[in-house]
Scaffold this active site. Structure first.
Site, PDB file in Angstrom:
ATOM      1  N   ASP A 162      10.402  19.734  -8.250  1.00  0.00           N
ATOM      2  CA  ASP A 162      10.630  20.429  -6.981  1.00  0.00           C
ATOM      3  C   ASP A 162       9.738  21.670  -6.951  1.00  0.00           C
ATOM      4  OD1 ASP A 162      11.594  21.962  -4.895  1.00  0.00           O
ATOM      5  OD2 ASP A 162      13.684  21.913  -5.553  1.00  0.00           O
ATOM      6  N   ASN A 208       4.196  22.388   9.681  1.00  0.00           N
ATOM      7  CA  ASN A 208       3.652  21.869  10.943  1.00  0.00           C
ATOM      8  C   ASN A 208       3.108  23.057  11.733  1.00  0.00           C
ATOM      9  OD1 ASN A 208       5.816  22.906  12.803  1.00  0.00           O
ATOM     10  ND2 ASN A 208       7.055  21.623  11.450  1.00  0.00           N
ATOM     11  N   ASP A 249       8.799  21.338   3.507  1.00  0.00           N
ATOM     12  CA  ASP A 249       8.907  22.511   4.390  1.00  0.00           C
ATOM     13  C   ASP A 249      10.365  22.986   4.451  1.00  0.00           C
ATOM     14  OD1 ASP A 249       8.239  24.412   6.285  1.00  0.00           O
ATOM     15  OD2 ASP A 249       7.871  22.998   7.911  1.00  0.00           O
ATOM     16  N   SER A 274       0.830  15.747   3.590  1.00  0.00           N
ATOM     17  CA  SER A 274       0.683  14.606   4.515  1.00  0.00           C
ATOM     18  C   SER A 274       1.176  13.264   3.961  1.00  0.00           C
ATOM     19  CB  SER A 274      -0.762  14.440   5.022  1.00  0.00           C
ATOM     20  OG  SER A 274      -1.085  15.466   5.938  1.00  0.00           O
ATOM     21  N   TYR A 326       4.256  12.792   7.493  1.00  0.00           N
ATOM     22  CA  TYR A 326       2.992  12.595   8.216  1.00  0.00           C
ATOM     23  C   TYR A 326       2.291  11.280   7.878  1.00  0.00           C
ATOM     24  CZ  TYR A 326       3.037  17.137  10.646  1.00  0.00           C
ATOM     25  OH  TYR A 326       3.331  18.193  11.481  1.00  0.00           O
TER      26      TYR A 326
HETATM   27  N1  AR6 Z   1       8.896  19.591  -3.928  1.00  0.00           N
HETATM   28  C1  AR6 Z   1       7.763  18.865  -4.030  1.00  0.00           C
HETATM   29  N2  AR6 Z   1       7.443  17.856  -3.187  1.00  0.00           N
HETATM   30  C2  AR6 Z   1       8.328  17.567  -2.220  1.00  0.00           C
HETATM   31  C3  AR6 Z   1       9.554  18.271  -2.038  1.00  0.00           C
HETATM   32  C4  AR6 Z   1       9.821  19.327  -2.953  1.00  0.00           C
HETATM   33  N3  AR6 Z   1      10.931  20.060  -2.871  1.00  0.00           N
HETATM   34  N4  AR6 Z   1      10.204  17.738  -0.970  1.00  0.00           N
HETATM   35  C5  AR6 Z   1       9.447  16.732  -0.509  1.00  0.00           C
HETATM   36  N5  AR6 Z   1       8.326  16.611  -1.265  1.00  0.00           N
HETATM   37  P1  AR6 Z   1       6.509  16.059   3.625  1.00  0.00           P
HETATM   38  P2  AR6 Z   1       4.092  15.976   5.305  1.00  0.00           P
HETATM   39  C6  AR6 Z   1       7.202  15.665  -1.138  1.00  0.00           C
HETATM   40  O1  AR6 Z   1       7.184  15.084   4.511  1.00  0.00           O
HETATM   41  O2  AR6 Z   1       3.946  14.519   5.093  1.00  0.00           O
HETATM   42  C7  AR6 Z   1       7.955  18.577   7.765  1.00  0.00           C
HETATM   43  O3  AR6 Z   1       8.965  18.314   8.687  1.00  0.00           O
HETATM   44  C8  AR6 Z   1       7.422  14.395  -0.359  1.00  0.00           C
HETATM   45  O4  AR6 Z   1       8.094  13.437  -1.165  1.00  0.00           O
HETATM   46  O5  AR6 Z   1       7.288  17.228   3.146  1.00  0.00           O
HETATM   47  O6  AR6 Z   1       2.873  16.850   5.212  1.00  0.00           O
HETATM   48  C9  AR6 Z   1       6.940  19.606   8.278  1.00  0.00           C
HETATM   49  O7  AR6 Z   1       7.574  20.605   9.059  1.00  0.00           O
HETATM   50  C10 AR6 Z   1       5.986  13.984  -0.059  1.00  0.00           C
HETATM   51  O8  AR6 Z   1       5.399  13.305  -1.165  1.00  0.00           O
HETATM   52  O9  AR6 Z   1       5.166  16.684   4.318  1.00  0.00           O
HETATM   53  C11 AR6 Z   1       6.026  18.764   9.100  1.00  0.00           C
HETATM   54  O10 AR6 Z   1       6.560  18.519  10.387  1.00  0.00           O
HETATM   55  C12 AR6 Z   1       5.256  15.335   0.097  1.00  0.00           C
HETATM   56  O11 AR6 Z   1       6.155  16.325  -0.427  1.00  0.00           O
HETATM   57  C13 AR6 Z   1       5.974  17.457   8.323  1.00  0.00           C
HETATM   58  O12 AR6 Z   1       7.200  17.386   7.594  1.00  0.00           O
HETATM   59  C14 AR6 Z   1       4.937  15.696   1.525  1.00  0.00           C
HETATM   60  O13 AR6 Z   1       5.959  15.239   2.392  1.00  0.00           O
HETATM   61  C15 AR6 Z   1       4.842  17.443   7.329  1.00  0.00           C
HETATM   62  O14 AR6 Z   1       4.764  16.168   6.738  1.00  0.00           O
END
Ligand code: AR6
Length: 183
Positions: free
Chosen positions: A9, A23, A33, A121, A125
């Site tokens: 994490d 975002n 996020d 992403s 995303y």
């Molecule tokens: N620590 C490390 N990695 C994580 C954690 C964590 N605590 N939580 C999730 N991940 P995402 P995106 C991973 O969806 O695709 C949000 O709503 C997750 O498993 O967080 O860039 C924003 O506000 C994945 O591999 O980001 C935007 O609207 C990676 O982090 C949107 O999501 C990225 O997943 C951005 O989407």
């Protein structure tokens, strides 16, 4: 510059800066996020709202990066970046590479020596894990090489890719080793 792979994490990392896959609104969301906002406390949202009120009235563009304090996080800063959203037709890897490069530029400007990145992403995303891993390694190593060329030896020394799942760690490991990713 050293690059490390960590499973876990990102909000728990004791580094100078963690990168948020935000975002454009900067007002929070799900995924990493949401986790960062929960761990940093409400001061983070207030700082983001202040950025929107002042220097970013139209939000943060895709591929750009901006810093706030980390508040209740172990990390001193949060660097917010906006990855391309594949579901919205944003399929250009240059936009994703820009997230990593711009975040490192911000980190350098802050004097951060250690920076942790999530797989920007690769979640909501909708980007393919392997493409994210390849783009991330390419962008970070290109940044380090360009800095060396300019003879600059200060700034970010350690980059961590902090991946939530063991599968994602495996994809990043295989990309680093140049081998096939089956996962
Ligand atoms: N620590 C490390 N990695 C994580 C954690 C964590 N605590 N939580 C999730 N991940 P995402 P995106 C991973 O969806 O695709 C949000 O709503 C997750 O498993 O967080 O860039 C924003 O506000 C994945 O591999 O980001 C935007 O609207 C990676 O982090 C949107 O999501 C990225 O997943 C951005 O989407």
């Amino acid at each position: 510059m050293r690059i490390e792979l960590v499973q876990g994490d990102i909000t728990t990392r004791t580094v100078d800066a963690i990168v948020n896959a935000a975002n454009s609104s900067l007002l929070g969301g799900g995924g990493v996020d949401g986790a960062i906002h929960r761990a940093a406390g409400p001061e983070l949202l207030a700082a983001c709202k202040e950025l929107r009120r002042t220097e970013l009235p139209d939000g943060l563009p895709v591929g750009a990066a901006v810093a706030t304090p980390g508040f209740r996080l172990p990390a001193r800063w949060v660097i917010h970046t906006v990855g391309p959203n594949r579901h919205a037709g944003q399929t250009d890897p240059a936009l994703l590479a820009s997230c990593f490069r711009e975040s490192l530029l911000v980190a350098d400007s802050l004097g951060a020596a250690s920076v942790a990145f999530p797989a920007v992403s690769a979640g909501i995303y909708g980007w393919d894990a392997r493409e994210v891993a390849e783009t991330a390694f390419d962008a970070v190593t290109a940044f380090a090489a360009s800095r060396e060329e300019r003879g600059e030896d200060v700034g970010v020394e350690v980059v961590e890719f902090v991946l939530f799942s063991t599968e994602m760690v495996e994809v990043f490991r295989q990309v680093r080793e140049g081998g096939p990713a089956w996962g």
